[in-house]
Write an enzyme that holds these catalytic residues in place. Structure first.
Site, PDB file in Angstrom:
ATOM      1  N   HIS A  26     -40.400  33.925 -49.048  1.00  0.00           N
ATOM      2  CA  HIS A  26     -39.008  33.513 -49.202  1.00  0.00           C
ATOM      3  C   HIS A  26     -38.523  32.726 -47.988  1.00  0.00           C
ATOM      4  O   HIS A  26     -38.425  33.270 -46.885  1.00  0.00           O
ATOM      5  CB  HIS A  26     -38.159  34.780 -49.371  1.00  0.00           C
ATOM      6  CG  HIS A  26     -36.718  34.534 -49.610  1.00  0.00           C
ATOM      7  ND1 HIS A  26     -35.731  35.089 -48.815  1.00  0.00           N
ATOM      8  CD2 HIS A  26     -36.074  33.816 -50.560  1.00  0.00           C
ATOM      9  CE1 HIS A  26     -34.547  34.731 -49.268  1.00  0.00           C
ATOM     10  NE2 HIS A  26     -34.722  33.956 -50.324  1.00  0.00           N
ATOM     11  N   HIS A  68     -30.945  26.504 -46.299  1.00  0.00           N
ATOM     12  CA  HIS A  68     -30.328  27.372 -47.306  1.00  0.00           C
ATOM     13  C   HIS A  68     -28.821  27.193 -47.421  1.00  0.00           C
ATOM     14  O   HIS A  68     -28.262  27.150 -48.515  1.00  0.00           O
ATOM     15  CB  HIS A  68     -30.622  28.845 -46.996  1.00  0.00           C
ATOM     16  CG  HIS A  68     -29.977  29.781 -47.970  1.00  0.00           C
ATOM     17  ND1 HIS A  68     -28.714  30.329 -47.771  1.00  0.00           N
ATOM     18  CD2 HIS A  68     -30.409  30.260 -49.165  1.00  0.00           C
ATOM     19  CE1 HIS A  68     -28.404  31.087 -48.796  1.00  0.00           C
ATOM     20  NE2 HIS A  68     -29.414  31.073 -49.661  1.00  0.00           N
TER      21      HIS A  68
END
Length: 269
Positions: A26, A68
């Site tokens: 991730h 992100h």
């Protein structure tokens, strides 16, 4: 690691050519290294990941960058809107020291930087944050780049973005993403399995990526999901070996984790 190959048989191979789950790092190996940097992706491969997942925005000058958040404040310490900045402006900043000074010097990667860091046979999970406006730019870059035996999966929380990918990048598989919520403790979680399957079907996705909430996802939920027409799912973000084993037993095709070494070792026993 267990790699499967892409190409005309990609859809079949994705499901059946390899026993076990795909361990996907991730934002790279983000527990140990600064997320969404080349250092984190490189560490993920060193730790035996089957794949890496990164988040991508479109900049003001139509470059695709890996980060992100909508701003650079958290990871660079300077508050700039990613979509309102140019690549050159974003590359003036440093994205590693917030994690540890040993990572100081990390620059924001472009999509191409991350793509080229993926080894042959590796899985590259591409989360699109800029919604559908990023899709034609991504399609053009993928057309120019040599995919080789890299395996690609595009994911997004936005069903319209998923649908745009299916039209403009039909050779790459897509998953729609969802988490779960409920209005009150005595009410059920939403979306339901049937609702998820409907969105997956309408968007043209191959499956769904779900937040790994064990209060929602159980054997019956997966049966309902598949019965409604969604045969494929992955889960995120799973950092507990017990949780990983639980979702492995339910048949998740992919398990996304901040700790690929830990989860990979646990599931290989």
């Amino acid at each position: 690691m267990c790699f499967r190959f892409s190409g005309l048989l990609f859809g079949f191979l994705w499901i059946s050519a390899c026993a076990g789950q795909q361990i996907v790092a991730h934002r790279g190996a983000s527990f140990a290294a600064p997320e969404n940097t080349l250092a984190a992706f490189e560490l993920a491969w060193e730790q035996g990941s089957d794949g890496v997942e990164g988040d991508f925005y479109l900049t003001r000058d139509r470059e695709i960058v890996c980060i992100h958040d909508r701003t650079t404040a958290r990871t660079a310490g300077v508050d700039r809107q990613v979509e309102g900045s140019t690549l050159a402006e974003l590359r003036q900043l440093e994205y590693g020291a917030w994690k540890d000074l040993k990572w100081k010097g990390q620059k924001i990667p472009t999509f191409e930087d991350v793509f080229r860091s993926v080894p042959e046979g590796g899985l590259f999970v591409i989360e699109l944050k800029s919604k559908s406006k990023i899709v034609p730019v991504l399609a053009a870059q993928l057309k120019r780049l040599n995919q080789g035996k890299r395996r690609l999966l595009i994911i997004s929380f936005d069903a319209e973005t998923v649908a745009a990918c299916r039209k403009q990048i039909p050779h790459v598989r897509t998953h729609w993403l969802t988490s779960f919520s409920r209005k009150a403790k005595n009410q059920g979680y939403q979306p339901s399995a049937e609702s998820i399957a409907r969105t997956v079907k309408n968007s043209g996705a191959a499956g769904v990526g779900m937040k790994g909430n064990r209060s929602v996802i159980d054997e019956q939920f997966i049966k309902d999901l598949r019965a409604a027409g969604c045969p494929e799912f992955h889960v995120w973000t799973i950092d507990s070996p017990k949780d990983a084993a639980y979702f492995k037993e339910l048949g998740a095709y992919g398990i996304t984790t901040n700790k690929p070494a830990l989860i990979g070792e646990a599931l290989s026993r």
